[in-house]
Design an enzyme around this catalytic site. Structure first.
Site, PDB file in Angstrom:
ATOM      1  N   HIS A 123       1.943  -3.423   1.394  1.00 56.49           N
ATOM      2  CA  HIS A 123       0.450  -3.263   0.473  1.00 56.49           C
ATOM      3  C   HIS A 123       1.295  -2.347  -0.120  1.00 56.49           C
ATOM      4  CE1 HIS A 123      -3.813  -1.016   1.031  1.00 56.49           C
ATOM      5  NE2 HIS A 123      -4.396  -2.216   1.508  1.00 56.49           N
ATOM      6  N   ASP A 200       4.468   0.618   8.930  1.00 55.79           N
ATOM      7  CA  ASP A 200       3.220   0.115   8.819  1.00 55.79           C
ATOM      8  C   ASP A 200       2.970  -0.844   9.524  1.00 55.79           C
ATOM      9  OD1 ASP A 200       0.873  -0.724   8.124  1.00 55.79           O
ATOM     10  OD2 ASP A 200       1.655  -0.095   6.040  1.00 55.79           O
ATOM     11  N   GLN A 203      -1.220  -3.954  10.355  1.00 53.21           N
ATOM     12  CA  GLN A 203      -2.306  -5.523  10.947  1.00 53.21           C
ATOM     13  C   GLN A 203      -1.149  -5.380  12.264  1.00 53.21           C
ATOM     14  OE1 GLN A 203      -4.959  -6.516   9.335  1.00 53.21           O
ATOM     15  NE2 GLN A 203      -4.593  -5.754   7.702  1.00 53.21           N
ATOM     16  N   LYS A 226      -9.558  -0.704  12.424  1.00 53.82           N
ATOM     17  CA  LYS A 226      -8.894  -2.173  11.581  1.00 53.82           C
ATOM     18  C   LYS A 226      -8.838  -2.233  13.461  1.00 53.82           C
ATOM     19  CE  LYS A 226      -6.306  -1.691   7.695  1.00 53.82           C
ATOM     20  NZ  LYS A 226      -6.932  -2.796   6.832  1.00 53.82           N
ATOM     21  N   CYS A 364      -4.270  -5.586  -2.085  1.00 51.24           N
ATOM     22  CA  CYS A 364      -3.686  -4.496  -2.492  1.00 51.24           C
ATOM     23  C   CYS A 364      -1.990  -4.194  -1.854  1.00 51.24           C
ATOM     24  CB  CYS A 364      -3.794  -3.555  -1.371  1.00 51.24           C
ATOM     25  SG  CYS A 364      -5.809  -2.902  -1.842  1.00 51.24           S
TER      26      CYS A 364
HETATM   27  N1  PLP Z   1      -0.832  -0.737   5.141  1.00 51.41           N
HETATM   28  C1  PLP Z   1      -1.324  -2.143   5.578  1.00 51.41           C
HETATM   29  C2  PLP Z   1      -0.173  -3.557   6.060  1.00 51.41           C
HETATM   30  C3  PLP Z   1      -2.940  -2.875   5.085  1.00 51.41           C
HETATM   31  O1  PLP Z   1      -3.206  -3.806   5.690  1.00 51.41           O
HETATM   32  C4  PLP Z   1      -3.687  -1.431   5.267  1.00 51.41           C
HETATM   33  C5  PLP Z   1      -5.244  -1.451   4.688  1.00 51.41           C
HETATM   34  O2  PLP Z   1      -5.437  -3.487   4.312  1.00 51.41           O
HETATM   35  C6  PLP Z   1      -3.120  -0.072   5.005  1.00 51.41           C
HETATM   36  C7  PLP Z   1      -1.751   0.013   5.138  1.00 51.41           C
HETATM   37  C8  PLP Z   1      -3.891   0.783   4.370  1.00 51.41           C
HETATM   38  O3  PLP Z   1      -4.816   1.580   5.416  1.00 51.41           O
HETATM   39  P1  PLP Z   1      -6.207   1.922   5.675  1.00 51.41           P
HETATM   40  O4  PLP Z   1      -6.790   2.037   4.550  1.00 51.41           O
HETATM   41  O5  PLP Z   1      -6.704   1.857   6.675  1.00 51.41           O
HETATM   42  O6  PLP Z   1      -5.331   3.387   4.755  1.00 51.41           O
END
Ligand code: PLP
Length: 405
Positions: A123, A200, A203, A226, A364
């Site tokens: 992402h 990260d 998900q 999430k 993204c």
């Molecule tokens: N990393 C991953 C894999 C994501 O799917 C997302 C959001 O969809 C993020 C980071 C960013 O998360 P946040 O917008 O809650 O900071």
């Protein structure tokens, strides 16, 4: 214990609505999960019963709010099996957790010419902060590629690591491909060469039982929204050996020990990284979300979602012209696809008019789109509350749209 889907769904009032006079089918939990009444009630209760700013004031309301706030730190510690509670830092979300480490870790450990390895399936939140840090410090971001089936090319990792490599950053689960990456293999390869690993988990934490000690990750980030919790709260887990050495990310209240114009000293962990008033209400309500997940069981949730994943994949395979992105044997609750000749955006719009919420676009993750030379995909994603009946409604709608085109 039987997975009681009706009981689970009864905690989510939003799921029982109609959209455009159609049954509402929510297949976008990877973007943000819906919130159970237990979480909504906790927020309200806090404001009615014991609100006050935490840590600072010596009065009843503030004390009670502080105790509740800090109890959530314990819950998170247990949820991911961290060794110490001070290794749990509250942030605004995964994005802020990545930025914190990209800023503070890199300032401490990176020199000009050093390298950070980032996987190709990230992402933007787990790529851009490293690029910014690298640019600031004269370092370099190196790509760890994935294969067309969505599996990360771990075998390339040993040759990508060299004496300049300081950190590897990778998603536990890809938000586009659904791939579950083998984190323990990655940490093993990295640690043999003295390289730190950032994961990260945005998900992953809502689908998979996370054990940061077993995986031996150095940092792990995820977002409450999430995980059926409120918006505006994230978690950063970091090994204390790193967090102790890293400089503060932001300056302000709470993160200091003593302040004068001549010299300021910093608070101990985790407060060193929690400048200013945190999102008190949402952190406390996040505790209710963790309780809710624990009551059902993260393993049970994962198994239910896996059943949905297999069911939806087999149904989608019957659709003419379907192209899947991400066919890793180890997959979580996400399916990305296109249908030949139909723009993903048009498809998403028409499904919405039928009451079905899906995600369309680049999610993204532009480098993933560039890998497949596409503009975007349709993505469906599951939460603990989805059902096979909802998948049937979605498939029937998809067939209708396909015929229209
Ligand atoms: N990393 C991953 C894999 C994501 O799917 C997302 C959001 O969809 C993020 C980071 C960013 O998360 P946040 O917008 O809650 O900071």
């Amino acid at each position: 214990m039987k997975y009681d889907i009706n009981k689970i769904r009864s905690s989510f009032p939003i799921l029982h609505q109609q959209v455009y006079k159609k049954q509402f089918v929510y297949l976008d939990s990877a973007a943000s999960a819906q919130k159970p009444v237990q979480v909504l009630m906790k927020e309200e209760q806090l404001h009615n019963d014991y609100y006050g700013n935490i840590h600072r004031a010596a009065h009843f309301m503030a004390d009670k709010a502080t105790v509740e706030f800090e109890a959530v730190r314990d819950k998170v510690q247990k949820f991911i099996n961290a060794e110490y509670r001070k290794e749990i830092i509250f942030t605004k979300g995964t994005t802020e957790s990545v930025n914190l480490v990209a800023s503070s870790f890199c300032e401490k450990y990176l020199n000009e010419g050093d390298e950070i390895i980032v996987s190709e399936m990230e992402h933007h939140s787990n790529l851009v902060p490293w690029q910014l840090a690298a640019e600031r410090l004269g370092a370099k971001v190196v790509k760890l590629p994935f294969s067309d089936n969505g599996v990360l090319q771990i075998e390339k990792l040993p040759e990508l690591i060299n004496s300049k490599t300081k950190l590897i950053s990778v998603a536990h689960v890809s938000n586009v491909l659904g791939t579950i990456n083998p984190i323990d293999e990655i940490t093993k390869i990295a640690h043999e060469k003295g390289v730190a690993v950032f994961v990260d988990g945005a998900q992953a934490a809502q689908h998979i039982s996370v054990d940061v000690q077993k995986m031996d990750v150095d940092f792990y980030a995820f977002s409450a929204h999430k995980m059926y919790g409120p918006n505006g709260v994230g978690i950063l887990y970091g090994k204390k050996k790193y967090l102790n050495e890293m400089p503060p990310y932001q300056g302000g209240g709470e993160m200091i020990s003593e302040v004068s114009f001549e010299k300021t000293t910093f608070n101990e962990l985790p407060y060193k990284f929690e400048a200013g008033t945190p999102n008190i209400t949402s952190v406390i309500a996040f505790g209710a979300a963790i309780d809710f997940i624990n009551e059902i069981g993260i393993i049970e949730i994962g198994e239910w979602e896996h059943e949905l994943l297999e069911y939806a994949t087999s149904k989608l395979k019957e659709i003419e012209g379907i192209i899947f992105y991400g066919e890793s044997p180890e997959k979580s609750s996400v399916i990305s696809f296109n249908i030949d000749g139909i723009h993903s955006y048009d498809l998403g719009m028409l499904l919405d008019k039928m009451g079905i919420a899906v995600r369309t676009g680049h999610h993204c993750a532009d480098p993933v789109m560039q890998h497949y030379k596409i503009q975007g995909t349709i993505r469906i994603s599951f939460g603990m509350y989805n059902t096979k009946e909802e998948i049937d409604v979605f498939i029937a709608a998809l067939n209708k749209v396909r015929i229209m085109f």
